[in-house]
Design an enzyme around this catalytic site. Structure first.
Site, mmCIF file in Angstrom:
data_model
loop_
_atom_site.group_PDB
_atom_site.id
_atom_site.type_symbol
_atom_site.label_atom_id
_atom_site.label_comp_id
_atom_site.label_asym_id
_atom_site.label_seq_id
_atom_site.Cartn_x
_atom_site.Cartn_y
_atom_site.Cartn_z
ATOM 1 N N GLY A 5 -7.431 7.097 20.602
ATOM 2 C CA GLY A 5 -6.142 7.502 20.027
ATOM 3 C C GLY A 5 -6.286 8.812 19.275
ATOM 4 O O GLY A 5 -7.241 8.987 18.525
ATOM 5 N N ARG A 66 -8.112 6.868 26.790
ATOM 6 C CA ARG A 66 -8.929 5.653 26.678
ATOM 7 C C ARG A 66 -9.405 5.408 28.107
ATOM 8 O O ARG A 66 -8.605 5.092 28.982
ATOM 9 C CB ARG A 66 -8.082 4.480 26.186
ATOM 10 C CG ARG A 66 -7.418 4.742 24.817
ATOM 11 C CD ARG A 66 -6.830 3.464 24.268
ATOM 12 N NE ARG A 66 -5.901 3.707 23.174
ATOM 13 C CZ ARG A 66 -6.239 3.860 21.895
ATOM 14 N NH1 ARG A 66 -7.502 3.817 21.539
ATOM 15 N NH2 ARG A 66 -5.328 4.043 20.965
ATOM 16 N N GLY A 96 -12.642 7.109 17.554
ATOM 17 C CA GLY A 96 -12.803 5.841 16.848
ATOM 18 C C GLY A 96 -14.013 5.067 17.349
ATOM 19 O O GLY A 96 -14.849 5.610 18.091
ATOM 20 N N ASP A 97 -14.102 3.785 16.976
ATOM 21 C CA ASP A 97 -15.339 3.056 17.278
ATOM 22 C C ASP A 97 -15.587 2.874 18.777
ATOM 23 O O ASP A 97 -16.732 2.906 19.230
ATOM 24 C CB ASP A 97 -15.425 1.728 16.514
ATOM 25 C CG ASP A 97 -14.232 0.823 16.762
ATOM 26 O OD1 ASP A 97 -13.297 1.261 17.452
ATOM 27 O OD2 ASP A 97 -14.248 -0.310 16.268
ATOM 28 N N THR A 120 -9.675 8.610 13.466
ATOM 29 C CA THR A 120 -8.724 7.541 13.784
ATOM 30 C C THR A 120 -7.816 7.304 12.592
ATOM 31 O O THR A 120 -8.303 7.213 11.465
ATOM 32 C CB THR A 120 -9.417 6.210 14.158
ATOM 33 O OG1 THR A 120 -8.446 5.155 14.076
ATOM 34 C CG2 THR A 120 -10.571 5.851 13.262
ATOM 35 N N ASP A 122 -6.495 4.689 11.844
ATOM 36 C CA ASP A 122 -6.711 3.329 11.328
ATOM 37 C C ASP A 122 -7.753 3.271 10.205
ATOM 38 O O ASP A 122 -7.788 2.314 9.440
ATOM 39 C CB ASP A 122 -7.165 2.394 12.453
ATOM 40 C CG ASP A 122 -6.042 2.097 13.434
ATOM 41 O OD1 ASP A 122 -4.899 2.485 13.149
ATOM 42 O OD2 ASP A 122 -6.317 1.493 14.488
ATOM 43 N N ASP A 124 -10.843 2.552 10.211
ATOM 44 C CA ASP A 124 -11.561 1.277 10.219
ATOM 45 C C ASP A 124 -13.018 1.414 10.673
ATOM 46 O O ASP A 124 -13.573 0.487 11.245
ATOM 47 C CB ASP A 124 -10.829 0.264 11.121
ATOM 48 C CG ASP A 124 -10.619 0.775 12.540
ATOM 49 O OD1 ASP A 124 -10.865 1.965 12.790
ATOM 50 O OD2 ASP A 124 -10.190 -0.022 13.392
ATOM 51 N N ARG A 166 -4.077 -1.999 14.467
ATOM 52 C CA ARG A 166 -4.258 -3.122 15.382
ATOM 53 C C ARG A 166 -5.174 -4.172 14.781
ATOM 54 O O ARG A 166 -4.927 -5.354 14.844
ATOM 55 C CB ARG A 166 -4.860 -2.563 16.677
ATOM 56 C CG ARG A 166 -4.694 -3.407 17.866
ATOM 57 C CD ARG A 166 -5.190 -2.701 19.102
ATOM 58 N NE ARG A 166 -6.061 -1.560 18.837
ATOM 59 C CZ ARG A 166 -6.217 -0.545 19.658
ATOM 60 N NH1 ARG A 166 -5.547 -0.504 20.773
ATOM 61 N NH2 ARG A 166 -7.058 0.436 19.377
ATOM 62 N N LYS A 208 15.701 -8.651 -8.076
ATOM 63 C CA LYS A 208 15.523 -7.579 -7.081
ATOM 64 C C LYS A 208 16.669 -7.649 -6.081
ATOM 65 O O LYS A 208 16.971 -8.725 -5.557
ATOM 66 C CB LYS A 208 14.194 -7.747 -6.341
ATOM 67 C CG LYS A 208 13.010 -7.357 -7.189
ATOM 68 C CD LYS A 208 11.731 -7.323 -6.384
ATOM 69 C CE LYS A 208 10.553 -7.033 -7.316
ATOM 70 N NZ LYS A 208 9.269 -7.030 -6.664
ATOM 71 N N GLN A 250 3.497 7.807 13.512
ATOM 72 C CA GLN A 250 2.381 7.816 12.553
ATOM 73 C C GLN A 250 1.167 8.583 13.064
ATOM 74 O O GLN A 250 0.272 8.940 12.309
ATOM 75 C CB GLN A 250 1.923 6.379 12.252
ATOM 76 C CG GLN A 250 2.986 5.549 11.590
ATOM 77 C CD GLN A 250 2.694 4.055 11.720
ATOM 78 O OE1 GLN A 250 2.021 3.485 10.875
ATOM 79 N NE2 GLN A 250 3.196 3.424 12.754
ATOM 80 N N ARG A 251 1.087 8.793 14.368
ATOM 81 C CA ARG A 251 -0.092 9.474 14.909
ATOM 82 C C ARG A 251 0.108 10.988 14.999
ATOM 83 O O ARG A 251 -0.849 11.729 15.229
ATOM 84 C CB ARG A 251 -0.413 8.905 16.292
ATOM 85 C CG ARG A 251 -1.099 7.563 16.239
ATOM 86 C CD ARG A 251 -2.459 7.577 16.927
ATOM 87 N NE ARG A 251 -2.356 7.860 18.316
ATOM 88 C CZ ARG A 251 -2.382 6.937 19.285
ATOM 89 N NH1 ARG A 251 -2.504 5.670 18.983
ATOM 90 N NH2 ARG A 251 -2.307 7.285 20.533
HETATM 91 O O1 F6P Z 1 -5.600 4.826 17.234
HETATM 92 C C1 F6P Z 1 -5.457 3.566 16.713
HETATM 93 C C2 F6P Z 1 -4.085 3.068 17.009
HETATM 94 O O2 F6P Z 1 -3.197 3.954 16.420
HETATM 95 C C3 F6P Z 1 -3.798 1.638 16.567
HETATM 96 O O3 F6P Z 1 -3.418 1.507 15.242
HETATM 97 C C4 F6P Z 1 -2.720 1.240 17.532
HETATM 98 O O4 F6P Z 1 -2.694 -0.143 17.677
HETATM 99 C C5 F6P Z 1 -3.159 1.916 18.774
HETATM 100 O O5 F6P Z 1 -3.841 3.080 18.386
HETATM 101 C C6 F6P Z 1 -2.075 2.270 19.752
HETATM 102 O O6 F6P Z 1 -2.684 2.854 20.858
HETATM 103 P P1 F6P Z 1 -1.932 3.429 22.116
HETATM 104 O O7 F6P Z 1 -1.327 4.728 21.706
HETATM 105 O O8 F6P Z 1 -2.993 3.617 23.126
HETATM 106 O O9 F6P Z 1 -0.894 2.444 22.503
#
Ligand code: F6P
Length: 318
Positions: A5, A66, A96-97, A120, A122, A124, A166, A208, A250-251
């Site tokens: 990712g 990927r 990532g990992d 990444t 994430d 993580d 994830r 609230k 978010q990416r």
């Molecule tokens: O890169 C990690 C991540 O952003 C995860 O948090 C998310 O579940 C996943 O990638 C989504 O991947 P893709 O874009 O391949 O669907």
């Protein structure tokens, strides 16, 4: 190579690697589209000018993938043939990992020196307190939750906001605290739906009028955020419930200053440690100092969730 990712700040790392190579008189060859490019021989030479105007851009100019084929012996053999053909004598992988695991296996089979840079959103990966892209992603989430809060409070609504992660709750926990969420649900800590119901009931009682629950993608309270919201609708009809999934927003986006600086430092260091003859390590950061972790440890472990942050989120939502 960038792989897996994408993450904001990857371009800053690519720029730093290309410039460090030029500075130290090495040829810098970029692999296009991750391991797929390594298998298909999709390479491009990068010099210092070839990476201008990218430090501020999200995504990765090298593209990413990927790649299933690299998991096979045949795929890696093809990749090795391309590496030899182009006289490549070291590989830097930003990812990532999963990507770092691929690099580690390749290194063990063919002996090519490999250095990993954690990239990444994430966050993580074991062996670093920050991966490239995490800071930007958390800021993106905070901005989005702030906006949702405006409409949530105008309509006295309860919002479930799903964020990426994830297998990890780092984005949810940090963004949730920063954006003042009432509850944060993460895969690392399963308190069960009853605890959530109790918190929400108490919130209503204590005055609230609107609430935000940040839910990590991998949270196990229910199988997905929509089913979770449906159950809360049934159990707590007094709430007007809505769901918002932030998704791939978010990416993307311009990397923050932090991600640009971190990526620049890690990029330069990756070239320097290859020059020192080191291999099979991942660069990390700990209290602002760059550190090295053997790849085998980095891919085996997960960065632990900060339990104190979980405690802090509970106190803040009282
Ligand atoms: O890169 C990690 C991540 O952003 C995860 O948090 C998310 O579940 C996943 O990638 C989504 O991947 P893709 O874009 O391949 O669907």
């Amino acid at each position: 190579m960038t792989s897996g990712g994408d993450a904001p700040g990857m371009n800053a790392a690519i720029r730093a690697i290309a410039r460090a190579c030029q500075y130290y008189n090495h040829q810098c060859i970029a692999v296009i589209q991750g391991f797929e490019g390594l298998i298909n021989g999709h390479f491009k030479e990068l010099d210092a000018r070839g990476v201008r105007n990218i430090i501020n851009r999200g995504g990765t100019i090298l593209k990413s993938a990927r790649c299933k084929e690299f998991r096979t012996v045949e795929g890696r053999k093809k990749a090795w043939e391309n590496v030899q053909k182009h006289n490549i004598d070291g590989l830097i992988i930003i990812g990532g990992d999963g990507s770092l695991t691929g690099g580690m296996i390749f290194q063990s089979e063919y002996g090519l020196p490999v250095v990993g840079i954690p990239g990444t959103i994430d966050n993580d990966i074991y062996g670093t307190s920050r991966a490239i892209g995490f800071d930007t992603a958390v800021n993106t989430v905070v901005e989005a939750v702030d906006k949702i809060r405006d409409t949530a409070s105008s309509h006295n609504r309860l919002f479930f906001i799903e964020v990426m992660g994830r297998d990890a709750g780092h984005i949810a926990l940090n963004a949730g605290i920063a954006a003042g969420a009432e509850e944060i649900l993460i895969p690392e800590q399963d308190d069960g739906i009853d605890s959530l119901i109790r918190t929400l009931k108490y919130g209503k009682k204590s005055g609230k009028s609107s609430s935000i629950v940040v839910v990590a993608e991998g949270d196990k309270t229910r199988d997905n955020v929509f089913n979770l919201a449906s159950q809360i609708r049934e159990e707590l009809p007094e709430y007007d419930v809505r769901v918002s999934v932030l998704g791939h927003i978010q990416r993307g986006g311009r990397p923050t200053y932090y991600d640009r600086v971190l990526a620049s430092r890690m990029g330069i260091y990756s070239v320097e440690i290859l020059r020192e003859g080191k291999s099979n390590v991942m660069i990390g950061v700990d209290l602002d100092k760059l550190i090295l972790t053997p790849l085998k440890d980095a891919v085996k472990g997960k960065s632990a969730i900060n339990k104190n942050m979980v405690r802090i989120s509970k106190i803040l939502s009282v």
